[in-house]
Design an enzyme around this catalytic site. Structure first.
Site, short mmCIF file in Angstrom:
data_model
loop_
_atom_site.label_atom_id
_atom_site.label_comp_id
_atom_site.label_asym_id
_atom_site.label_seq_id
_atom_site.Cartn_x
_atom_site.Cartn_y
_atom_site.Cartn_z
N VAL A 84 0.85 -1.19 0.00
CA VAL A 84 0.00 0.00 0.00
C VAL A 84 0.89 1.25 0.00
CG1 VAL A 84 -2.04 -1.03 1.07
CG2 VAL A 84 -0.19 -0.15 2.53
N ARG A 107 4.17 2.47 -2.54
CA ARG A 107 4.27 2.94 -3.91
C ARG A 107 4.78 1.81 -4.80
NH1 ARG A 107 1.14 6.43 -3.26
NH2 ARG A 107 1.35 8.66 -3.68
N ASP A 151 -2.02 -2.81 -4.10
CA ASP A 151 -2.90 -1.66 -4.35
C ASP A 151 -2.21 -0.62 -5.21
OD1 ASP A 151 -5.44 -0.27 -3.83
OD2 ASP A 151 -4.20 1.17 -2.72
N GLU A 200 0.48 2.58 -13.62
CA GLU A 200 -0.94 2.64 -13.28
C GLU A 200 -1.69 3.42 -14.35
OE1 GLU A 200 -1.47 4.15 -9.32
OE2 GLU A 200 -0.26 2.58 -8.40
N HIS A 251 -5.38 1.22 -6.64
CA HIS A 251 -4.88 2.37 -5.85
C HIS A 251 -6.02 3.05 -5.11
CE1 HIS A 251 -1.32 5.39 -5.73
NE2 HIS A 251 -2.03 5.44 -4.63
N SER A 280 -6.83 2.05 -1.55
CA SER A 280 -6.84 1.64 -0.15
C SER A 280 -7.12 2.80 0.81
CB SER A 280 -5.52 0.97 0.24
OG SER A 280 -4.43 1.86 0.07
#
Length: 315
Positions: A223, A225, A249, A254, A273, A275
């Site tokens: 959680v 990077r 996450d 991305e 992404h 959380s």
């Protein structure tokens, strides 16, 4: 004051009677907003929007990021200049901690398998794991890591941390090892949580050596990077059965490309992404910004000042 956002952040109108507010969402709009602005609320972390117009930001004194991570906002001109950068540290902590505990439960109770068997109409009794007494290693002991540690301790889990420098018991952490001891630390953990910021020093901290040191029963949760993880190394250890599972996450790229094998691996949970994005986070960021704006206008120290060279708020 300027804000980069397609639509005004919720509640931002409360400051309109105190300061002049302008908005910019495109490069052209930001370039037109920056001249004369001394404060910028960067609602969307996009260094290109700022970089292209940076020469026009002559009066800019402070940038408030709407994100806890600032890696996608930093560029050399900002890092080396006099403009103060603050982030949203504290806004997302508890939501992320809850998310991490939820992932632990999903793994320990086999809930993904329960759901799959329900879809197949399959009745199969299985024993599950307890979280109590499980050993958790949180890598990155900032405010998010601390919130994760508190939540784990509330479930009677054993929690250690890893940071730049080792230190004795601190908060919910039984002990904090230095980053140079990461390989040894992961060997003892049932769950390893990556809560690191994205910096030059943390890039691919989780690589072949660290993943290889984890036990086959260990679960890995990221959680922090995506850049902190060598995804190819992670895929290899998961495919070879050298790691029990991973919940991710954040990713190096991305959105995660459709071609990534992580999508279809049975022991991997992929989330987009999200959380920390619990209902109300936008309002909470605006509240933090309004408080910091009051501090700025009255000459008091700002909250959450980022060390721009390190890339995070020092503890």
């Amino acid at each position: 004051m300027g804000a980069t956002q397609e639509e005004p952040p919720p509640g931002i109108g409360t400051i309109a009677e105190v300061v002049e507010v302008a908005f910019g969402a495109t490069a052209e709009e930001v370039a037109s907003v920056l001249p004369g602005a001394d404060v910028l609320l960067a609602w969307r972390a996009d260094r290109e929007l700022l970089q292209d117009a940076w020469a026009r930001a002559e009066e800019l004194r402070w940038i408030q990021s709407a994100s806890a991570g600032v890696d996608r906002l930093l560029f050399p001109g900002l890092v080396e200049g006099h403009v103060v950068l603050t982030n949203a540290r504290g806004v997302f902590d508890e939501a992320i901690a809850e998310y991490v505990v939820g992932l632990f439960l999903l793994f320990a109770k086999g809930l993904a398998g329960v759901r799959d068997r329900q879809r197949r109409g399959e009745w199969l009794h299985q024993e599950t794991e307890r979280l109590a007494a499980k050993r958790v290693l949180v890598v990155g002991v900032g405010s998010i890591g601390q919130a994760i540690a508190r939540s784990c301790r509330a479930l009677d889990m054993q929690v250690r941390g890893v940071a730049r420098t080792p230190r004795a018991r601190e908060g919910a952490f039984e002990a904090i090892d230095g980053i140079d001891g990461l390989v040894g630390a992961v060997r003892r953990a049932d769950f390893v949580v990556d809560a690191l910021p994205a910096t030059a020093e943390t890039r691919h901290v989780f690589g072949e050596e660290v993943f290889g040191a984890m036990r086959p029963s260990t679960r890995f949760v990221n959680v922090g990077r995506g850049s902190t993880v060598d995804e190819q190394a992670l895929v290899r250890v998961l495919a070879d059965g050298r790691l029990a599972g991973a919940a991710l996450d954040v990713f190096e790229e991305e959105p995660l490309p459709p071609s990534s094998p992580l999508w279809s691996m049975p022991n991997v949970i992929v989330s987009p992404h999200m959380s920390g994005d619990a209902a109300g986070w936008k309002e909470a960021v605006v509240e933090l910004f309004v408080e910091n704006l009051e501090r700025y206008l009255t000459g008091r120290p700002l909250r959450n000042v980022v060390d721009k060279r390190r890339g995070y708020v020092p503890s």
